[in-house]
Design an enzyme around this catalytic site. Structure first.
Site, PDB file in Angstrom:
ATOM      1  CG  HIS A 174     -12.346  55.533 -56.724  1.00 59.00           C
ATOM      2  ND1 HIS A 174     -11.069  55.015 -56.846  1.00 59.00           N
ATOM      3  CD2 HIS A 174     -12.391  56.582 -57.582  1.00 59.00           C
ATOM      4  CE1 HIS A 174     -10.395  55.699 -57.743  1.00 59.00           C
ATOM      5  NE2 HIS A 174     -11.171  56.653 -58.205  1.00 59.00           N
ATOM      6  CG  ASP A 227      -7.606  51.121 -66.044  1.00 61.73           C
ATOM      7  OD1 ASP A 227      -8.020  52.064 -66.732  1.00 61.73           O
ATOM      8  OD2 ASP A 227      -7.057  51.278 -64.941  1.00 61.73           O
ATOM      9  NE  ARG A 257      -7.661  57.646 -70.267  1.00 61.60           N
ATOM     10  CZ  ARG A 257      -8.187  57.557 -69.039  1.00 61.60           C
ATOM     11  NH1 ARG A 257      -8.144  56.421 -68.375  1.00 61.60           N
ATOM     12  NH2 ARG A 257      -8.766  58.582 -68.481  1.00 61.60           N
ATOM     13  CB  SER A 278     -10.081  54.236 -66.139  1.00 57.14           C
ATOM     14  OG  SER A 278      -8.983  54.143 -65.285  1.00 57.14           O
ATOM     15  CE  LYS A 306      -8.388  51.778 -62.153  1.00 58.76           C
ATOM     16  NZ  LYS A 306      -7.434  52.823 -62.403  1.00 58.76           N
TER      17      LYS A 306
HETATM   18  N1  URA Z   1      -8.206  57.413 -61.983  1.00 59.76           N
HETATM   19  C1  URA Z   1      -8.264  56.267 -62.675  1.00 59.76           C
HETATM   20  O1  URA Z   1      -8.110  55.186 -62.124  1.00 59.76           O
HETATM   21  N2  URA Z   1      -8.491  56.341 -63.990  1.00 59.76           N
HETATM   22  C2  URA Z   1      -8.688  57.501 -64.644  1.00 59.76           C
HETATM   23  O2  URA Z   1      -8.901  57.496 -65.829  1.00 59.76           O
HETATM   24  C3  URA Z   1      -8.613  58.696 -63.896  1.00 59.76           C
HETATM   25  C4  URA Z   1      -8.376  58.622 -62.559  1.00 59.76           C
END
Ligand code: URA
Length: 426
Positions: A82, A161, A168, A183, A187
């Protein structure tokens, strides 16, 4: 339980109990906690932070808000990457097939771009026919066939999320380490990967502008991954200048294919190979085939072609090209002593490569193509970059942004950062 009481606890610097966390996230998904209440709580978390105990419960509750995927039927170990997002960061495109060509399975759920950073799905969608939405069964089929799948997260994955991130985004509460870490990691853990490599970007084109802030985010995410049984490593990598020579969807696909063909810009190749080695080591395949060899011998390219075809894409189709181009030239002779990632990202975004709101469309052919990189010597009038867009009225604003990103001086840049700045493990 009462939402106002939960908000007050955090507002006043207290610690949320596991029961409060489970309740507030569960009710938020069900609609029993209103957006304005969750926005107030997110702001309180941004200002007050979270203890490690609170953060791990919060992340766990986000995971439990939806399904947790399971790849145990595969005969290969799973590993994923990621990136926290940057300008010209197309690394997933050459990386996923390269790692699959070395024997691992890569089940990658990716996102779309917002603001000046691009999204992997937007890039892949510039390939004619390619489909981002797959069912879990289709994901498994692609993984069996190609060894790597890159697709959109379904509605069932971490719905807390999904809802909270959108909130957010419009309430000034994105930039909170516990909220970003939970967050991303909720995932990735729900995605079911056994190992994870985090590419935490540092610099003007990234969320985290300083190495110190990036390190805190990386350590927090590595801790969450490790606690959830996912072998997690983070690299801090430079994002003060763009990666490669392109920023924009189809332009970045073209550059990724060059890397898969054994060419491409040196920094894109270096980061692809470095991250691939980390991903393979994290899933127990460190002593096997080397990723640089997979790029050289064509096996990464073969995997890419299978992966794209399995999702309806035509790997041989011509990529979309923008209707209008304009060349930006060097105003004076000298050495490029600054080439700012954020300025290039804003230019690509203004050209139509990115979106301002998540429902906006993106232009497949739009973006910036660089002809010279940081440290290159240029002469007055020599092309520095070409801007690409379908809308001629977008050119002036993009060129203006791009020009703010360059310094051309007599001397080479001093202290230009390395690509990989640090490595963080549990
Ligand atoms: N990417 C995400 O998936 N969540 C965040 O809070 C910031 C970047």
């Amino acid at each position: 339980m009462d939402a106002v009481e939960v908000i007050r606890t955090k507002r006043d610097g207290g610690e949320l109990s596991p029961a409060q966390i489970d309740w507030v996230l569960g009710e938020y998904v069900r609609g029993g906690v209103a957006d304005e209440q969750m926005a107030a709580l997110a702001m309180a978390i941004l200002l007050r932070g979270m203890s490690p105990t609170e953060l791990s419960r919060w992340t766990d509750a986000m995971i439990r808000s939806g399904e947790r995927m399971d790849w145990s039927q595969l005969d290969r170990p799973t590993t994923d990457k990621h990136s926290t997002g940057g300008v010209g960061d197309k690394i997933t495109l050459p990386l996923a097939p390269t790692v699959a060509a070395c024997g691992a399975a890569v089940p990658q759920l990716s996102g779309r771009g917002l603001g000046h950073t691009g999204g992997t799905l937007d890039k892949l969608e510039s390939i004619p026919g390619w489909r981002a939405s797959l069912s879990n069964a289709e994901m498994l089929d692609v993984l069996r066939e190609a060894g790597a799948v890159v697709c959109a997260a379904g509605e069932g994955l971490a719905p807390a999320d999904r809802k909270l991130y959108a909130l957010r985004d419009v309430t000034g509460t994105v930039e909170s380490v516990p909220l970003i870490a939970s967050s991303i990691m909720s995932k990735k853990i729900a995605e079911g990967t056994g190992a994870l490599v985090l590419d935490v970007k540092v610099g003007s084109g990234a969320f985290m502008k300083t190495r110190a802030d990036a390190r805190i985010l990386a350590e927090t995410m590595v801790g969450l991954g490790d606690a959830a049984g996912v072998r997690t490593v983070a690299l801090l990598t430079d994002m003060s200048t763009p990666l490669g020579l392109t920023a924009g969807n189809a332009l970045e696909v073209r550059e990724s294919v060059e890397v898969l063909a054994g060419g491409g810009p040196a920094d894109v190749v270096e980061l692809t190979v470095t991250l691939a080695r980390e991903m393979l080591a994290a899933c127990g395949l460190g002593g096997g085939k080397d990723p640089a060899e997979a790029l050289r011998d064509g096996s990464a390219m073969d995997t890419w072609r299978r992966m794209i075809s399995a999702q309806g894409g035509d790997p041989d189709a011509s990529l979309p090209v923008a209707a209008v181009t304009e060349v930006v030239t060097a105003p004076i002779d000298g050495v490029i002593s600054r080439l700012d990632a954020y300025a290039v990202g804003v230019a690509a975004w203004r050209l139509g490569a990115g979106r301002a709101r998540k429902e906006d469309p993106v232009q497949a052919g739009a973006g910036v193509e660089l002809h010279a990189k940081l440290g290159d010597r240029v002469s007055a009038g020599q092309p520095l970059a070409t801007v690409h867009t379908d809308d001629p009225e977008r050119v002036a604003g993009a060129v203006e942004a791009l020009r703010t990103g360059y310094d051309i001086g007599a001397e080479p840049p001093v202290g230009a950062p390395e690509l990989v700045l640090d490595r963080i493990t549990a």
